[in-house]
Design an enzyme around this catalytic site. Structure first.
Site, short mmCIF file in Angstrom:
data_model
loop_
_atom_site.label_atom_id
_atom_site.label_comp_id
_atom_site.label_asym_id
_atom_site.label_seq_id
_atom_site.Cartn_x
_atom_site.Cartn_y
_atom_site.Cartn_z
N HIS A 560 -8.77 41.93 13.87
CA HIS A 560 -8.92 42.07 12.42
C HIS A 560 -7.80 42.91 11.81
CE1 HIS A 560 -13.54 41.31 12.91
NE2 HIS A 560 -12.79 40.27 13.20
N HIS A 604 -16.07 40.69 9.52
CA HIS A 604 -14.96 39.89 10.03
C HIS A 604 -14.17 39.34 8.84
CE1 HIS A 604 -16.71 39.78 14.20
NE2 HIS A 604 -17.72 40.23 13.47
#
Length: 628
Positions: A560, A604
């Site tokens: 990420h 996410h």
């Protein structure tokens, strides 16, 4: 009938480059006489031919010398941006991608692990660390990034989350008007094509291009996890709705057991229909051209088909190359920290904090054994399962084995509508159940042998829970290694520089372990796999110090990367772009990808990057007088 895992691994790794990994792996697992598997494999290849035809549509494109807009990077944001900007038939749009075509084989959700071993991954690695990534080869974490049409939406695990409403209210509070949750919610709903039946209707989008769904297969392990989290006090809910804290089976960017990448969502429907959009694959942009006197971007240099070309932009260049490549390209173009640029021989045009503010989510996975059946890759040669996949159902649709997800606010566990600081997600297999996982993470053989080899040798059923920290306080940096655009940048992850990140990681890990005491987990005899890390033996087993050592070893990135071209007002010395994503001090140059996040959101980021792209497209249209 069954080939060895080693042979499977080799066949998969070598097959990736040809786009036949799935078919080759199936055939490597079975004898030539198994007509059922052969038949199903042929059906799979037929199904993929339509995708091949779509991907080949742009082959042979000859670049024009000038376009209205040039979008650099055909990843999650770039595909969406190019599609939206080219809605104006009077604008000529060029989308450039350094990688090659997406194939259906890449969109089989269960094989997500293997994609990190192929040429569709940039295969970045962090700089060595003495306080993180200690279980990885040379103390360096692998950082996968998509080098393919669709970018990392083709490499990721398809886990769909928006984050928390407070994330976006916080962005606005940091000096970015128009980025509050009420401002961005319409863009989430615009791109979502959700078929999640129990999603909250006031918050979900049903008709957008990006398909979101439950996987139509669930293991007993995932059901036990969901039960245990509820027994721990969470409610089952739509975590993308009004309240995030809760547990649910995973929302995924899939439809009918197929990955729904940005490329598939935004570009496939336009093939052959939108002549003002040009897409060029295998085209690496090496520089954004900026006039040093007027501080105006006017084009790019791109390496493609063995030569370097100049392409001009009448209106804007938009960089959507991701949180590693975007800062690299900006710095190569003279936009970045002036001192650093001079050190590598680049004349600064704009002195900005490019490459700083690097953030990521990490999760020290914990392994458990069970008497329930877990996912093992060799089982996927079962002709029945292959047939179910061709019918677009079954465990092949499980995104890398990720099945369920839960959010806790550990600092305020009684607050139902808290701002979660930890996410637990369940993977229905172990580090040894898929030969690609340990290679993808780059685990040292000594660590694998000490902790996981026994599970493989005894063919035990096992699963993992990943406790992912949601709001890390550590910040890293991307730096240039040289002025050569073909040299990878230096990635200083700086994991655990702030003690909070270690503390919340251990607390999240202990939360995962505590779920084994709930009835749901007891029903499948789930137990912590109690094998010690050899290099943590100086600490009493299960002590706080041992778990700190564990966290520093298993620093698993969840991919990420964000924040390296921070959005913020000009008064913020760390800011690179303003609230309309325009690079400070440079005209006609924007950034639209995860780089602009001032603070990483609580989940996410693939979904939020779609949102950023949709909002960026509207802002660009507004700024250039095109209101649909």
């Amino acid at each position: 009938m069954m080939a060895s895992k080693t042979n499977l691994h080799l066949s998969l790794g070598l097959g990736l480059g040809l786009g036949l990994v799935f078919a080759c792996s199936l055939l490597s697992l079975v004898s030539a006489q198994d007509n059922n598997v052969l038949f199903e494999t042929i059906n799979f290849l037929r199904r993929g031919q339509a995708d091949v035809d779509l991907e080949n549509y742009d082959n042979g494109l000859v670049l024009d010398t000038e376009y209205d807009f040039i979008v650099v990077g055909a990843g999650t944001a770039g595909c969406a941006l190019a599609a939206r900007l080219s809605e104006n038939p009077k604008w000529k749009v060029l989308l450039l991608e350094a990688g090659g075509p997406e194939r259906l084989v890449m969109d089989v959700p269960i094989v997500a692990h293997f994609l990190q071993l192929g040429e569709m991954n940039w295969k970045y690695r962090t700089q060595p660390s003495d306080h993180a990534c200690l279980a990885m080869n040379n103390n360096r974490c692998n950082w996968p990034r998509g080098k393919v049409m669709g970018g990392s939406s083709v490499l990721n695990y398809m886990m769909y989350t928006r984050g928390n409403r407070r994330d976006y209210d916080r962005w606005q509070a940091l000096g970015n008007p128009g980025w509050s949750y009420k401002d961005v919610l319409p863009y989430f709903k615009k791109y979502e094509g959700s078929s999640v039946p129990d999603a909250e209707e006031d918050y979900v989008g049903r008709n957008g291009p990006v398909k979101v769904s439950y996987v139509n297969w669930r293991s007993k392990i995932s059901e036990a996890f969901v039960d245990a989290a509820q027994q721990d006090g969470l409610k089952y809910r739509d975590y993308n709705g009004r309240i995030q804290n809760g547990v649910a089976f995973l929302h995924t960017t899939t439809r009918n057991s197929t990955r729904w990448s940005s490329n598939r969502a935004y570009l496939y429907p336009l093939k052959g229909k939108r002549t003002n959009l040009h897409v060029k694959k295998n085209a690496l942009v090496t520089k954004v051209l900026i006039d040093p006197q007027t501080k105006t971007a006017y084009g790019i240099m791109v390496q493609t088909e063995g030569r370097v070309q100049k392409v001009l932009a009448r209106r804007e260049v938009v960089v959507s190359a991701g949180a590693i490549n975007t800062p690299q390209l900006l710095m190569l173009s003279g936009v970045g920290p002036a001192k650093h640029l001079r050190e590598v021989g680049i004349k600064p045009i704009a002195d900005l904090a490019v490459g700083y503010n690097l953030q990521d989510h990490t999760a020290p996975a914990v392994t458990f054994t069970t008497n329930a059946t877990s996912l093992k890759f060799e089982d996927f040669a079962d002709p029945t399962l292959i047939n179910r996949f061709n019918r677009m159902e079954g465990p092949y649709g499980s995104p890398g084995g990720c099945e369920a997800i839960a959010f806790w606010d550990l600092d305020h566990e009684r607050d139902e509508d808290g701002w979660p600081d930890i996410e637990l997600f369940l993977v229905g297999g172990s580090m040894s159940s898929n030969p690609a996982i340990s290679r993808a993470f780059g685990l040292k053989k000594s660590i694998y042998d000490a902790l996981f080899a026994e599970i493989e040798d005894k063919s035990l059923n096992a699963f993992m829970i990943f406790p992912m920290i949601l709001r890390p306080k550590s910040r890293g940096r991307i730096m240039l290694k040289s002025s050569d655009p073909f040299k990878y940048p230096l990635i200083h992850a700086n994991y655990f520089a702030h003690p909070y990140d270690v503390d919340i990681s251990v607390r999240g890990l202990l939360k995962a372990v505590s779920l084994m005491e709930q009835r749901g987990m007891k029903a499948i005899n789930a137990q912590l796999w109690e094998r010690k890390i050899p290099t943590c033996k100086q600490h009493p087993y299960k002590s706080w110090a041992y778990w700190v050592c564990y966290v520093r070893h298993f620093t698993f990135t969840i991919y990420h990367y964000s924040g390296t071209a921070k959005m913020g007002p000009k008064s913020d010395r760390a800011a690179v772009v303003d609230a309309r994503l325009r690079v400070h001090g440079i005209r006609n140059l924007r950034v639209a990808d995860a780089s602009i996040m001032p603070e990483i959101m609580s989940g996410h980021p693939n979904g939020p990057v779609f949102m950023i792209a949709e909002k960026a497209a509207d802002m660009i249209k507004q700024d250039h007088g095109f209101i649909p």
